[in-house]
Design an enzyme around this catalytic site. Sequence first.
Site, PDB file in Angstrom:
ATOM      1  N   GLU A 159      -8.641  -3.224  -7.924  1.00 14.24           N
ATOM      2  CA  GLU A 159      -9.586  -3.337  -6.814  1.00 14.24           C
ATOM      3  C   GLU A 159     -10.823  -3.286  -7.357  1.00 14.24           C
ATOM      4  OE1 GLU A 159      -8.107  -2.520  -2.475  1.00 14.24           O
ATOM      5  OE2 GLU A 159      -9.411  -0.731  -3.244  1.00 14.24           O
ATOM      6  N   HIS A 202      14.104  -2.627 -20.979  1.00 16.34           N
ATOM      7  CA  HIS A 202      15.265  -3.332 -20.649  1.00 16.34           C
ATOM      8  C   HIS A 202      14.674  -4.245 -19.511  1.00 16.34           C
ATOM      9  CE1 HIS A 202      18.066  -1.062 -23.336  1.00 16.34           C
ATOM     10  NE2 HIS A 202      17.377  -0.061 -22.988  1.00 16.34           N
ATOM     11  N   LYS A 217      -8.549  -7.814   5.905  1.00 15.46           N
ATOM     12  CA  LYS A 217      -8.705  -6.948   7.145  1.00 15.46           C
ATOM     13  C   LYS A 217      -9.231  -7.690   8.273  1.00 15.46           C
ATOM     14  CE  LYS A 217      -9.400  -2.497   4.657  1.00 15.46           C
ATOM     15  NZ  LYS A 217     -10.191  -1.360   4.492  1.00 15.46           N
TER      16      LYS A 217
END
Length: 466
Positions: free
Chosen positions: A294, A323, A438
């Site tokens: 961000e 793994h 938003k």
Amino acid sequence: MIKLDYGNISVNKVGATHGLNLEQVFKDSEGRIRDIVSQMYAEKDQAGGWKRWLNLGYDQALADELNAYAQSVKGRFSDMVILGIGGSSLGGYALLRALLHPYWNQLSDAQRQGFPRYYFVENVDGDQINPLMEMLDPQRTLFVVISKSGTTAETMSAFMIAKDWLERKLPPEKVKEHIVAITDAKTGVLRPVADKEQYQTFEVPDDVGGRFSVFCAVGLLPAVLCGVSLAEIQNGIRDLDKVLQNPDLQQNPAAQGALIQYSLYERDKRISVFMPYSFRLASVSDWYVQLWAESLGKKTDLQGNTVHVGPTPVRAVGVTDQHSQVQLFNEGPFDKVFTFVSVGKPAQDIQIPANQFSDIEDLNYLNGKPMSQLMQAEFDSTRASITANQRPNMTLHLPQVDAYHVAQLLYLLEVQTAIAGALMGIDPFDQPGVELAKKYTYALMGRKGYENLVAEARGEKSAIGV
């Protein structure tokens, strides 16, 4: 204190194609780094500069206020629910995961010494909220709602549900005792609500963005309510800050990390892998991903030019991801730089029994060894294989996982991010890409004033040029 080892970045370790001539890079950038660090700290009190997070480790008045509130409610609540998202959630969660018993919520009240269990509601999924509310006792639950503006749809919808639940379960005069609001001191939607309802409140300081807010009430209140020492957190920050204020590149690990990441980004190492070798630090990886993405992923630079820059952060945890992702890390594209975190002294250790499978040669080498030795061997071997495969990497060495050193880890990464943003010529403190999404959400949910964006949000109209 925390230390940075960047030896495996050099051409001597990973070759000239993928490594850096560190001596030359440092020499060429000393003046620029000096200017960036000096200016950053000179502007830490400047209104509108979004750098006041640099002061949070010195806010003794806040620590006293938080400690006093925590003491006043100790033993009253068995459960604490934090309502927040992004920077209002990730930092506090990283602190609690790192500093409390790994299975804190499964401990008895006596084992927790009267401190509450904790839950973070950071999604708008009923599968998270409904089952949680079903298991909570309203008489013994505290909700902490965190939103600077009070308009964060995810947080405020969860708060509305929690408030309604409390109002249906408790006498009216008791509801306010079960809600704490962390919000802007004067403005926003949540502030007047909190004042009217007489909630206990704490401030999100001016010029402190969400992803840099872990050391204000946003991150510290959940920590202190669970018994974490704020004094140790602030001592860690203050001691490290003496080092990070030094504009000398040779003495400043945050500046070194930022310059290395930036220099390798310029050489097409566009992915930044963060991999702590600690179960307790797993959620620091999540916090780092938001901080790095961000802050540094931006469309325009400070001059308004379209640049579309930003390294992509990747979360990994040792040894689990050996793994999972290490095959790619070792043999995939040469587009990554790695930051490992090693821990010198584990909070707890356990010895592998010496009497198990002693007759099986392929297993008896483990007998009698402490798990910490295996963890260290796993880290050393992974780092060695990454280096042998010419993948540049550096390591942050943490003496142990405690409040003092975890605070240093988070603070160093914050300062490193700010310096990296300056090197890239972008604003690391805004987030216009998040804001557009938003606005589309507001439009789709019918918020007044956003009607003109409905077609774009539904994909019925091109958003080119927005």
